[in-house]
Write a protein that holds these residues in place. Structure first.
Motif, mmCIF file in Angstrom:
data_model
loop_
_atom_site.group_PDB
_atom_site.id
_atom_site.type_symbol
_atom_site.label_atom_id
_atom_site.label_comp_id
_atom_site.label_asym_id
_atom_site.label_seq_id
_atom_site.Cartn_x
_atom_site.Cartn_y
_atom_site.Cartn_z
ATOM 1 N N ASP A 1 0.843 -1.204 0.000
ATOM 2 C CA ASP A 1 0.000 0.000 0.000
ATOM 3 C C ASP A 1 0.878 1.254 0.000
ATOM 4 N N PHE A 2 0.418 2.294 -0.707
ATOM 5 C CA PHE A 2 1.152 3.556 -0.688
ATOM 6 C C PHE A 2 0.226 4.714 -1.042
ATOM 7 N N THR A 3 0.678 5.917 -0.704
ATOM 8 C CA THR A 3 -0.063 7.144 -0.967
ATOM 9 C C THR A 3 0.814 8.084 -1.772
ATOM 10 N N VAL A 4 0.201 8.744 -2.758
ATOM 11 C CA VAL A 4 0.911 9.702 -3.605
ATOM 12 C C VAL A 4 0.125 11.012 -3.581
ATOM 13 N N GLN A 5 0.828 12.131 -3.363
ATOM 14 C CA GLN A 5 0.196 13.448 -3.398
ATOM 15 C C GLN A 5 -0.019 13.877 -4.855
ATOM 16 N N LEU A 6 -1.159 14.505 -5.115
ATOM 17 C CA LEU A 6 -1.451 14.996 -6.465
ATOM 18 C C LEU A 6 -0.674 16.272 -6.737
ATOM 19 N N HIS A 7 0.008 16.316 -7.865
ATOM 20 C CA HIS A 7 0.685 17.511 -8.350
ATOM 21 C C HIS A 7 0.278 17.659 -9.805
ATOM 22 N N LEU A 8 -0.683 18.528 -10.056
ATOM 23 C CA LEU A 8 -1.247 18.643 -11.404
ATOM 24 C C LEU A 8 -0.649 19.827 -12.154
ATOM 25 N N GLU A 9 -0.251 19.560 -13.388
ATOM 26 C CA GLU A 9 0.166 20.622 -14.298
ATOM 27 C C GLU A 9 -0.920 20.866 -15.340
ATOM 28 N N ASP A 10 -1.726 19.851 -15.546
ATOM 29 C CA ASP A 10 -2.882 19.968 -16.433
ATOM 30 C C ASP A 10 -3.971 19.072 -15.857
ATOM 31 N N GLY A 11 -4.961 18.721 -16.633
ATOM 32 C CA GLY A 11 -6.086 17.940 -16.135
ATOM 33 C C GLY A 11 -5.851 16.447 -16.068
ATOM 34 N N GLU A 12 -4.601 16.049 -16.177
ATOM 35 C CA GLU A 12 -4.288 14.622 -16.235
ATOM 36 C C GLU A 12 -3.138 14.301 -15.285
ATOM 37 N N TYR A 13 -3.248 13.159 -14.615
ATOM 38 C CA TYR A 13 -2.187 12.705 -13.721
ATOM 39 C C TYR A 13 -1.980 11.219 -13.982
ATOM 40 N N VAL A 14 -0.728 10.795 -14.094
ATOM 41 C CA VAL A 14 -0.418 9.393 -14.366
ATOM 42 C C VAL A 14 0.496 8.855 -13.267
ATOM 43 N N LEU A 15 0.026 7.793 -12.627
ATOM 44 C CA LEU A 15 0.866 7.067 -11.665
ATOM 45 C C LEU A 15 1.649 6.024 -12.458
ATOM 46 N N PRO A 16 2.972 6.048 -12.377
ATOM 47 C CA PRO A 16 3.769 5.096 -13.170
ATOM 48 C C PRO A 16 3.503 3.642 -12.785
ATOM 49 N N ARG A 17 3.471 2.800 -13.769
ATOM 50 C CA ARG A 17 3.256 1.366 -13.565
ATOM 51 C C ARG A 17 4.374 0.747 -12.715
ATOM 52 N N SER A 18 5.550 1.346 -12.739
ATOM 53 C CA SER A 18 6.684 0.812 -11.987
ATOM 54 C C SER A 18 6.453 0.857 -10.474
ATOM 55 N N LEU A 19 5.524 1.697 -10.004
ATOM 56 C CA LEU A 19 5.232 1.782 -8.571
ATOM 57 C C LEU A 19 4.357 0.634 -8.082
ATOM 58 N N MET A 20 3.742 -0.104 -9.011
ATOM 59 C CA MET A 20 2.764 -1.119 -8.635
ATOM 60 C C MET A 20 3.141 -2.487 -9.188
ATOM 61 N N GLU A 21 2.956 -3.496 -8.363
ATOM 62 C CA GLU A 21 3.126 -4.864 -8.829
ATOM 63 C C GLU A 21 1.845 -5.322 -9.501
ATOM 64 N N ALA A 22 1.929 -6.330 -10.320
ATOM 65 C CA ALA A 22 0.758 -6.859 -11.011
ATOM 66 C C ALA A 22 -0.222 -7.432 -10.008
ATOM 67 N N GLY A 23 -1.512 -7.216 -10.261
ATOM 68 C CA GLY A 23 -2.553 -7.747 -9.389
ATOM 69 C C GLY A 23 -3.711 -6.784 -9.248
ATOM 70 N N ILE A 24 -4.541 -7.050 -8.257
ATOM 71 C CA ILE A 24 -5.730 -6.246 -7.979
ATOM 72 C C ILE A 24 -5.364 -5.113 -7.027
ATOM 73 N N TRP A 25 -5.794 -3.901 -7.344
ATOM 74 C CA TRP A 25 -5.573 -2.717 -6.518
ATOM 75 C C TRP A 25 -6.888 -1.994 -6.312
ATOM 76 N N LYS A 26 -7.013 -1.319 -5.190
ATOM 77 C CA LYS A 26 -8.139 -0.415 -4.950
ATOM 78 C C LYS A 26 -7.564 0.990 -4.886
ATOM 79 N N VAL A 27 -8.097 1.859 -5.742
ATOM 80 C CA VAL A 27 -7.625 3.236 -5.832
ATOM 81 C C VAL A 27 -8.625 4.130 -5.102
ATOM 82 N N ASN A 28 -8.139 4.907 -4.140
ATOM 83 C CA ASN A 28 -8.951 5.904 -3.443
ATOM 84 C C ASN A 28 -8.370 7.273 -3.768
ATOM 85 N N LEU A 29 -9.105 8.038 -4.542
ATOM 86 C CA LEU A 29 -8.686 9.383 -4.928
ATOM 87 C C LEU A 29 -9.474 10.370 -4.079
ATOM 88 N N LYS A 30 -8.776 11.082 -3.189
ATOM 89 C CA LYS A 30 -9.386 12.111 -2.348
ATOM 90 C C LYS A 30 -8.810 13.449 -2.766
#
Length: 148
Positions: free
Chosen positions: A103-132
């Motif tokens: 499990d990990f948390t990433v702070q949002l830093h937006l330069e435009d209307g899009e944000y991409v979390l790199p695939r390298s941060l996550m192992e393959a499998g099921i994840w639950k994303v909570n965007l607050k």
């Protein structure tokens, strides 16, 4: 020696209790079956439950929805163009049901209307994303289950 029905019942109970005890010991000592809480501070989280419900309702009431989807680069979050991106503050919490160590948390830093979390941060499998996030002092919560 001849067994009567009373002795047979006692033997059946002893065998049943022995079976249950073996199963309990096996389940409790297995490293594969972790019995962790979903969150460490369960009671603290329960106190903010109504706020989370209100935030989720705010997100559901949006005219143009925030999208969370898996792309080749990772997890892409796209905010509607109606939002002023400089006013968005928030975080993305990724929860792995099978292993809380991932499990990990990433702070949002937006330069435009899009944000991409790199695939390298996550192992393959099921994840639950909570965007607050908050926008113009309004709280939003988006929860989505994804597979990487």
């Amino acid at each position: 020696m001849k067994l009567n029905w009373g002795t047979s019942i006692v033997i059946a109970f002893v065998l049943f209790i022995g079976f249950i005890m073996v199963m309990v010991v096996q389940m409790m000592s297995s490293a594969e079956l972790e019995h962790d809480l979903v969150v460490e501070s369960y009671y603290q989280k329960e106190l903010t439950f109504q706020e989370d419900l209100n935030s989720a309702q705010n997100a559901a009431d949006l005219e143009h929805q925030v999208t969370v989807e898996v792309v080749s680069e990772g997890v892409q979050i796209i905010f509607p163009s109606a939002f002023d991106f400089s006013e968005i503050q928030g975080e993305v919490y990724l929860y792995r049901p099978s292993d809380k160590a991932l499990d990990f948390t990433v702070q949002l830093h937006l330069e435009d209307g899009e944000y991409v979390l790199p695939r390298s941060l996550m192992e393959a499998g099921i994840w639950k994303v909570n965007l607050k996030f908050t926008h113009q002092n309004q709280a939003y919560l988006i929860q989505k289950k994804i597979s990487i």
